[in-house]
Design a protein around this motif. Structure first.
Motif, PDB file in Angstrom:
ATOM      1  N   SER A 257       0.659  -1.330   0.153  1.00  6.69           N
ATOM      2  CA  SER A 257       0.046   0.212  -0.075  1.00  6.69           C
ATOM      3  C   SER A 257       0.842   1.325  -0.067  1.00  6.69           C
ATOM      4  O   SER A 257       0.388   2.275  -0.443  1.00  6.69           O
ATOM      5  N   TYR A 258       1.996   1.294   0.777  1.00  6.01           N
ATOM      6  CA  TYR A 258       3.097   2.112   0.736  1.00  6.01           C
ATOM      7  C   TYR A 258       3.367   2.533  -0.640  1.00  6.01           C
ATOM      8  O   TYR A 258       3.471   3.561  -1.191  1.00  6.01           O
ATOM      9  N   LEU A 259       4.058   1.685  -1.281  1.00  6.48           N
ATOM     10  CA  LEU A 259       4.544   1.819  -2.761  1.00  6.48           C
ATOM     11  C   LEU A 259       3.493   2.040  -3.615  1.00  6.48           C
ATOM     12  O   LEU A 259       3.785   2.789  -4.596  1.00  6.48           O
ATOM     13  N   LYS A 260       2.358   1.676  -3.576  1.00  6.58           N
ATOM     14  CA  LYS A 260       1.336   2.026  -4.374  1.00  6.58           C
ATOM     15  C   LYS A 260       0.819   3.629  -4.347  1.00  6.58           C
ATOM     16  O   LYS A 260       0.674   4.396  -5.430  1.00  6.58           O
ATOM     17  N   LYS A 261       1.130   4.138  -3.072  1.00  3.96           N
ATOM     18  CA  LYS A 261       1.049   5.600  -3.012  1.00  3.96           C
ATOM     19  C   LYS A 261       2.334   6.381  -3.596  1.00  3.96           C
ATOM     20  O   LYS A 261       2.049   7.471  -3.998  1.00  3.96           O
TER      21      LYS A 261
ATOM     22  N   TYR B 230       3.657   3.268  -7.669  1.00  3.05           N
ATOM     23  CA  TYR B 230       4.151   1.987  -8.075  1.00  3.05           C
ATOM     24  C   TYR B 230       2.826   1.090  -8.528  1.00  3.05           C
ATOM     25  O   TYR B 230       1.713   1.257  -8.041  1.00  3.05           O
ATOM     26  N   LYS B 231       2.988   0.210  -9.539  1.00  8.81           N
ATOM     27  CA  LYS B 231       1.879  -0.749  -9.819  1.00  8.81           C
ATOM     28  C   LYS B 231       2.393  -1.884  -8.869  1.00  8.81           C
ATOM     29  O   LYS B 231       3.366  -2.420  -9.233  1.00  8.81           O
ATOM     30  N   THR B 232       1.380  -2.505  -8.252  1.00  7.26           N
ATOM     31  CA  THR B 232       1.857  -3.455  -7.171  1.00  7.26           C
ATOM     32  C   THR B 232       1.206  -4.796  -7.803  1.00  7.26           C
ATOM     33  O   THR B 232       0.067  -4.584  -8.087  1.00  7.26           O
ATOM     34  N   GLY B 233       2.099  -5.852  -7.500  1.00  2.93           N
ATOM     35  CA  GLY B 233       1.401  -7.307  -7.840  1.00  2.93           C
ATOM     36  C   GLY B 233       1.981  -8.211  -7.113  1.00  2.93           C
ATOM     37  O   GLY B 233       2.975  -8.040  -6.398  1.00  2.93           O
ATOM     38  N   MET B 234       1.166  -9.370  -6.595  1.00  2.93           N
ATOM     39  CA  MET B 234       1.515 -10.357  -5.826  1.00  2.93           C
ATOM     40  C   MET B 234       1.188 -11.723  -6.469  1.00  2.93           C
ATOM     41  O   MET B 234      -0.019 -11.858  -7.010  1.00  2.93           O
ATOM     42  N   VAL B 235       2.170 -12.681  -6.807  1.00  7.02           N
ATOM     43  CA  VAL B 235       2.092 -13.888  -7.158  1.00  7.02           C
ATOM     44  C   VAL B 235       2.603 -14.822  -6.362  1.00  7.02           C
ATOM     45  O   VAL B 235       3.863 -14.852  -6.011  1.00  7.02           O
ATOM     46  N   GLY B 236       1.767 -15.998  -5.763  1.00  7.29           N
ATOM     47  CA  GLY B 236       2.436 -16.864  -4.939  1.00  7.29           C
ATOM     48  C   GLY B 236       1.553 -17.101  -3.692  1.00  7.29           C
ATOM     49  O   GLY B 236       0.373 -17.066  -3.725  1.00  7.29           O
ATOM     50  N   LYS B 237       2.245 -17.727  -2.638  1.00  5.20           N
ATOM     51  CA  LYS B 237       1.960 -18.253  -1.342  1.00  5.20           C
ATOM     52  C   LYS B 237       1.611 -16.744  -0.521  1.00  5.20           C
ATOM     53  O   LYS B 237       2.524 -16.208  -0.136  1.00  5.20           O
TER      54      LYS B 237
ATOM     55  N   SER C  62      -8.159 -10.206   1.052  1.00  7.04           N
ATOM     56  CA  SER C  62      -7.058 -10.896   0.096  1.00  7.04           C
ATOM     57  C   SER C  62      -5.795  -9.859  -0.042  1.00  7.04           C
ATOM     58  O   SER C  62      -6.016  -8.561   0.557  1.00  7.04           O
ATOM     59  N   PRO C  63      -4.998 -10.051  -0.807  1.00  7.94           N
ATOM     60  CA  PRO C  63      -3.721  -9.257  -0.925  1.00  7.94           C
ATOM     61  C   PRO C  63      -4.342  -8.005  -1.664  1.00  7.94           C
ATOM     62  O   PRO C  63      -3.872  -6.781  -1.476  1.00  7.94           O
ATOM     63  N   ASN C  64      -5.374  -7.916  -2.323  1.00  5.88           N
ATOM     64  CA  ASN C  64      -5.953  -6.905  -3.016  1.00  5.88           C
ATOM     65  C   ASN C  64      -6.625  -5.917  -2.176  1.00  5.88           C
ATOM     66  O   ASN C  64      -6.459  -4.595  -2.206  1.00  5.88           O
ATOM     67  N   SER C  65      -6.817  -6.380  -0.929  1.00  2.40           N
ATOM     68  CA  SER C  65      -7.168  -5.407   0.281  1.00  2.40           C
ATOM     69  C   SER C  65      -5.788  -4.937   1.328  1.00  2.40           C
ATOM     70  O   SER C  65      -6.313  -3.773   1.979  1.00  2.40           O
ATOM     71  N   ASN C  66      -4.790  -5.432   0.471  1.00  2.00           N
ATOM     72  CA  ASN C  66      -3.697  -4.830   1.276  1.00  2.00           C
ATOM     73  C   ASN C  66      -2.703  -4.300   0.463  1.00  2.00           C
ATOM     74  O   ASN C  66      -1.321  -4.217   0.681  1.00  2.00           O
ATOM     75  N   GLY C  67      -2.867  -3.715  -0.524  1.00  4.86           N
ATOM     76  CA  GLY C  67      -2.265  -2.773  -1.527  1.00  4.86           C
ATOM     77  C   GLY C  67      -1.833  -3.355  -2.573  1.00  4.86           C
ATOM     78  O   GLY C  67      -1.209  -2.651  -3.474  1.00  4.86           O
ATOM     79  N   PHE C  68      -2.329  -4.320  -3.089  1.00  5.68           N
ATOM     80  CA  PHE C  68      -2.010  -4.944  -4.281  1.00  5.68           C
ATOM     81  C   PHE C  68      -2.989  -4.881  -5.270  1.00  5.68           C
ATOM     82  O   PHE C  68      -3.978  -5.118  -5.227  1.00  5.68           O
ATOM     83  N   ASP C  69      -2.320  -4.166  -6.580  1.00  6.63           N
ATOM     84  CA  ASP C  69      -3.303  -4.045  -7.647  1.00  6.63           C
ATOM     85  C   ASP C  69      -3.816  -5.322  -8.226  1.00  6.63           C
ATOM     86  O   ASP C  69      -4.831  -5.579  -8.767  1.00  6.63           O
TER      87      ASP C  69
END
Length: 512
Positions: free
Chosen positions: A122-126, A129-136, A162-169
């Motif tokens: 969420s910090y980097l999104k501000k 940054y375009k933020t993405g998470m793939v994995g566990k 989910s990760p999308n609620s925690n700053g990931f696009d």
């Protein structure tokens, strides 16, 4: 003379234009480095050949990152198991400050991260940054209808928290470890297929708990699916107006150990060794994709692990071939000893790090957060990343703007503490704190002193408990640990409120 005047004028204009372009680009997103954070699962520090030249597993591609990057030799996770470490990476905060005082979450568990808490995503999104998470993920989510029980979960509903609620696009994940149900891919909060079949469990190195599984989910395919999605994210976001942050936590080489194809037998050590080489190949594919897009040099690549080697992957099979995943360190995953939480940590940044470097700077998995904050030249609020120190100066070679980390708190799977400062490591129990020997309820542990003090400069294997000879060190470190626990932070700033005060009252050393 007029010609000379013309060229002087043009040179001034060109210089001004160059300066203006420099300032515009520096202020714009295009000049910020992309960030790829690769987190292996249960990879021992001795499984990376640049850390263990006497080991039998050759991690060629991870080593290449180290050869032209910074290889940290004194890096630690906040815990000797995975969920707590993932919390610390995301929040820059020690896991035991939450309701999680020991152990890990499972696939149906509710979120560990407070929805109000700032994460590194969420910090980097501000910061653009375009933020993405793939994995566990393994940090808990809220399944549809979970309040009615695990068997009543509605997998067709959107997963909350989910990760999308925690700053990931963007996110493409499995809920927990590869051996924990439910077995399903969750993309941007929705299952890619509805789990409906019950799969049988497995034992041994292919450990796999029985549970419900989606029709598009096969454990052998997970590392490949993750890699495909991660590379796609890089391709889609390379050379765009915004830089990107890809958090890429693998589910390997954690059990079930499932090497496939040409990797079977490739290590000539064990199936686990083959699985490690699959992780090494993921690094190769990430690097190749970054190079193909022309962004390799302006991408910070972090490679590390969430804790030490897990005995469930068959330690004896590795030792019989002359390979020790913990090198000379005592203990494994779950343990308070070095083998439980000392991990490989490599950072590559071709644009800035021109030659390979080995750093003995003390580092913790919490420290990524404040490092990217310094990179983005921003300060953090008092209730953000309370246990994070920047290691940016170790990458740039410049004089640090803040004091580097001088101490770190360790935590075992059973909830026991240790604190390290300089050469001294104080352990607040008589045993391993985990599954290693001596175990908590063993007769050996009962006969040993209640605390352990080791001089790591002379005894890296933690074999000689010298607590009785250094009461002043025991007192100093106990007081420091107590202060860090009570203050709710280990960095400078406003004192924070701790979770679980009833738990702190059980810590007999607290306040002494």
């Amino acid at each position: 003379m007029q010609q000379e005047s013309f060229f002087l004028t043009m040179n001034k204009k060109n210089t001004l234009c160059t300066l203006l372009c420099f300032f515009v680009l520096s202020a714009g997103f295009a000049q910020k480095p992309n960030i790829v954070y690769i987190l292996a699962d249960d990879l021992g520090i001795g499984d990376v050949s640049s850390y263990n030249p006497n080991g039998k597993i050759y991690t060629e591609n991870i080593d290449k990152l180290a050869q032209s990057g910074v290889r940290f030799t004194d890096a630690h996770t906040t815990s000797a198991v995975c969920t707590p470490t993932r919390y610390s990476i995301m929040t820059g905060r020690y896991n035991w400050r939450t309701t999680m005082k020991k152990g890990v979450l499972h696939g149906y568990d509710t979120p560990l991260i407070d929805p109000k808490r700032e994460t590194v995503a969420s910090y980097l999104k501000k910061q653009g940054y375009k933020t993405g998470m793939v994995g566990k993920w393994h940090l808990g989510m809220t399944w549809g209808n979970i309040e009615a029980g695990e068997k009543k979960v509605d997998f067709s509903k959107q997963v909350r928290n989910s990760p999308n609620s925690n700053g990931f696009d963007y996110s493409f994940i499995i809920p927990a470890s590869l051996d924990m149900p439910p077995y399903a891919y969750v993309e941007n909060g929705f299952c890619t297929a509805i789990p409906k079949d019950t799969c049988e469990g497995r034992k041994g190195i292919e450990l796999f708990r029985a549970g419900i599984s989606a029709p598009d989910f096969k454990p052998e395919d997970v590392i490949g699916r993750f890699t495909e999605k991660a590379l796609s994210f890089i391709n889609q976001n390379a050379n765009k107006e915004k830089p990107f942050f890809l958090y890429f936590p693998l589910a390997a080489p954690h059990t079930p150990v499932l090497p496939i194809g040409d990797f079977v037998g490739k290590s000539k050590v064990s199936p686990y060794g083959d699985f490690v080489l699959m992780v090494d190949d993921v690094v190769k594919q990430v690097v190749a994709t970054l190079k193909k897009n022309g962004i390799y040099d302006n991408t910070i690549i972090v490679f590390t692990s969430d804790n030490g080697f897990a005995n469930s992957a068959n330690l004896q099979a590795q030792l019989s071939k002359g390979h020790n995943p913990s090198i000379d360190y005592r203990g494994l995953k779950t343990d308070i000893y070095e083998g439980g939480h000392r991990v490989p940590f490599i950072v590559h940044w071709g644009k800035v790090i021109k030659t390979g470097k080995v750093s003995d700077q003390l580092l913790c998995s919490t420290d990524f957060f404040r490092t990217v904050a310094e990179l983005n030249k921003t300060s953090l609020k008092d209730n953000v990343a309370e246990d994070s120190y920047s290691f940016l100066s170790e990458l740039t070679g410049r004089k640090p703007t803040h004091a580097p980390r001088a101490s770190v708190i360790h935590h075992s799977s059973n909830g026991y503490f240790a604190i390290r400062k300089g050469k001294w490591k104080l352990i607040m129990c008589s045993h391993s704190g985990g599954n290693g020997k001596p175990k908590e309820d063993s007769e050996e542990a009962k006969s040993l002193p209640p605390i352990q003090l080791y001089d790591l400069s002379a005894d890296i294997a933690e074999t000689r408990n010298v607590y009785a000879a250094h009461p002043e060190v025991v007192k100093e470190l106990t007081n420091l640990l107590t202060r860090y626990v009570k203050d709710g932070r280990s960095t400078q700033g406003k004192i924070q409120t701790n979770d679980g005060p009833a738990y702190w009252s059980q810590l007999t050393w607290l306040g002494k």
